[in-house]
Design a protein around this motif. Structure first.
Motif, PDB file in Angstrom:
ATOM      1  N   GLN A  76       0.812  -1.218   0.000  1.00 45.97           N
ATOM      2  CA  GLN A  76       0.000   0.000   0.000  1.00 45.97           C
ATOM      3  C   GLN A  76       0.852   1.277   0.000  1.00 45.97           C
ATOM      4  OE1 GLN A  76      -2.900  -0.336   3.116  1.00 45.97           O
ATOM      5  NE2 GLN A  76      -3.695  -2.240   2.308  1.00 45.97           N
ATOM      6  N   PHE A  77       2.078   1.195  -0.455  1.00 46.20           N
ATOM      7  CA  PHE A  77       2.999   2.324  -0.513  1.00 46.20           C
ATOM      8  C   PHE A  77       2.602   3.170  -1.733  1.00 46.20           C
ATOM      9  CE2 PHE A  77       7.846   3.175   0.155  1.00 46.20           C
ATOM     10  CZ  PHE A  77       7.666   4.541  -0.017  1.00 46.20           C
ATOM     11  N   VAL A  78       1.767   4.191  -1.487  1.00 45.05           N
ATOM     12  CA  VAL A  78       1.182   4.978  -2.570  1.00 45.05           C
ATOM     13  C   VAL A  78       2.247   5.658  -3.429  1.00 45.05           C
ATOM     14  CG1 VAL A  78      -0.338   6.934  -3.117  1.00 45.05           C
ATOM     15  CG2 VAL A  78      -1.013   5.278  -1.378  1.00 45.05           C
ATOM     16  N   ALA A  79       3.263   6.234  -2.827  1.00 45.20           N
ATOM     17  CA  ALA A  79       4.307   6.909  -3.615  1.00 45.20           C
ATOM     18  C   ALA A  79       4.998   5.925  -4.559  1.00 45.20           C
ATOM     19  CB  ALA A  79       5.320   7.581  -2.700  1.00 45.20           C
ATOM     20  N   ALA A  80       5.191   4.686  -4.134  1.00 39.96           N
ATOM     21  CA  ALA A  80       5.796   3.673  -5.006  1.00 39.96           C
ATOM     22  C   ALA A  80       4.846   3.304  -6.146  1.00 39.96           C
ATOM     23  CB  ALA A  80       6.179   2.431  -4.204  1.00 39.96           C
ATOM     24  N   MET A  81       3.546   3.254  -5.855  1.00 39.76           N
ATOM     25  CA  MET A  81       2.564   2.987  -6.913  1.00 39.76           C
ATOM     26  C   MET A  81       2.598   4.097  -7.959  1.00 39.76           C
ATOM     27  SD  MET A  81      -0.905   1.720  -5.057  1.00 39.76           S
ATOM     28  CE  MET A  81      -0.756   1.278  -3.342  1.00 39.76           C
ATOM     29  N   VAL A  82       2.607   5.341  -7.484  1.00 37.51           N
ATOM     30  CA  VAL A  82       2.635   6.485  -8.399  1.00 37.51           C
ATOM     31  C   VAL A  82       3.902   6.450  -9.240  1.00 37.51           C
ATOM     32  CG1 VAL A  82       2.825   9.007  -8.538  1.00 37.51           C
ATOM     33  CG2 VAL A  82       1.178   7.963  -6.964  1.00 37.51           C
ATOM     34  N   ASN A  83       5.045   6.242  -8.608  1.00 37.25           N
ATOM     35  CA  ASN A  83       6.302   6.250  -9.353  1.00 37.25           C
ATOM     36  C   ASN A  83       6.390   5.077 -10.325  1.00 37.25           C
ATOM     37  OD1 ASN A  83       6.851   8.539  -7.933  1.00 37.25           O
ATOM     38  ND2 ASN A  83       8.628   7.732  -6.861  1.00 37.25           N
TER      39      ASN A  83
END
Length: 141
Positions: A76-83
């Motif tokens: 659920q690491f949103v910044a990793a999903m975005v990147n």
């Protein structure tokens, strides 16, 4: 080197890489991460940091893989999903981005109507966004 104090501690070698990156020594930072990997490979922040550095070097395939590793450890690491979405967009892999979009929206991440909009979420990607926007449109599904 700080890792000599506790050779199995994953934070110091990763932080050394971040410091090198912050002063513009990206290739050296990547080398520091390679050296850190044996003790840091199970740490989401390590893979996220590596992915960010690889993005700055425009090594999008490697960056997407680093963010995939990040998400295996911390789903659920949103910044990793975005990147990851940004890296995949840079590679023109829009179908994979479309699969990430609902998960991102579910976790409060950004919503993008067009694939090239993802490029706005990572610094220095605007040049690529402009180039992609001027290319003939591809199917996003």
């Amino acid at each position: 080197m700080p890792e000599r104090l506790a050779p199995d501690w994953n934070s110091p070698p990763t932080e050394v890489a971040i410091i090198l990156s912050n002063i513009g020594m990206l290739e050296e930072a990547i080398q520091a991460l390679i050296e850190a990997e044996p003790v840091a490979r199970g740490w989401a922040h390590f893979h996220f940091t590596r992915g960010n550095m690889l993005m700055w070097l425009r090594r999008y395939e490697d960056a997407a893989e680093a963010f995939r590793h990040t998400l295996k450890i911390k789903p659920q690491f949103v910044a990793a999903m975005v990147n990851r979405a940004v890296a995949l967009t840079a590679l023109g892999r829009y179908k994979e981005v479309a699969k990430l979009a609902p998960q991102l929206a579910h976790h409060g991440g950004p919503r993008c109507a067009r694939p090239e909009q993802w490029l706005e979420y990572f610094p220095r990607m605007s040049e690529l966004a402009v180039r992609r926007a001027s290319e003939p449109k591809r199917s996003t599904v």
